[in-house]
Design an enzyme around this catalytic site. Sequence first.
Site, short mmCIF file in Angstrom:
data_model
loop_
_atom_site.label_atom_id
_atom_site.label_comp_id
_atom_site.label_asym_id
_atom_site.label_seq_id
_atom_site.Cartn_x
_atom_site.Cartn_y
_atom_site.Cartn_z
N ASP A 30 -63.16 36.46 23.56
CA ASP A 30 -63.74 35.11 23.43
C ASP A 30 -62.59 34.13 23.42
O ASP A 30 -61.53 34.39 22.86
CB ASP A 30 -64.62 34.99 22.18
CG ASP A 30 -63.93 35.40 20.90
OD1 ASP A 30 -63.46 34.51 20.17
OD2 ASP A 30 -63.88 36.61 20.61
N GLU A 45 -69.34 29.97 10.22
CA GLU A 45 -68.39 30.69 9.38
C GLU A 45 -67.88 29.90 8.19
O GLU A 45 -66.99 30.35 7.48
CB GLU A 45 -67.21 31.17 10.22
CG GLU A 45 -66.58 30.10 11.09
CD GLU A 45 -65.55 30.68 12.06
OE1 GLU A 45 -64.41 30.90 11.62
OE2 GLU A 45 -65.91 30.91 13.25
#
Length: 246
Positions: A63, A155
């Site tokens: 990613d 997150e």
Amino acid sequence: MQVKFLIAGVLLVLLSPLYYGYIIKGFTSTWRWVKDWGEDPNYRTYSSFDIRIPKNYSIHGIDVSYYQGKIDWKKVKAMKEDDVKINFAFIKATEGMFNVDPYFQRNWREAPKAGIICGAYHYFRPKKSGAWQAKFFLQTVKFEAGDLPPVVDVEELNGVPASKMRIELRDFVRHIEKKTGVKPIIYTGLSFYKDYLQGHFEDYPLWIAHYYQSKLKISKATKWHFWQHSDKAKISGINHVVDFNA
């Protein structure tokens, strides 16, 4: 005279580039064996990627975001060691309600050209409206058949209660699902998942970050699809370390 010829022959061998190449190759193999000895046999060091990779997975990917800079996706696609190669890439598209990753459009265009299956992700800000973040994400990314599902990266709480984060996150995923007909993937770290998300979004596929382990230490009942197991991979065509996934 025979002794002189014998000494000369030994010196020629010792000074030979082939001899040193053999020694270096042997040392490298031995060092890899020593480095991995006593460890899980299903967790091997791959020198070209410069990380240890779980061996029980056949599909690998990365990613990326603007941190990786300008990427040569053809080199990424061509990279391979044994059976490990880059099959997919998740590309950062947006963050919050206004920020578009400056390299998104280039990556979204060039990675598929190189033959890499792509997905796009949004970095979620719990203080902002989940529905509006979803709208902003879909205005930026044009998904097509064959793309990986949309991803929301959550997150941190950003100073709001966990309950408030979950309300906005639910608004986000519901809007994405309504507009695309696809359940988005929720990306998060293992600790964040256990502390704030476990038991709340069980119908959605998960992408879990849990680094430097031979196994993802999570319940078998958990519906995870992707595992981000390292943040230090070196990939051909990218001049910055990269997250690596299985």
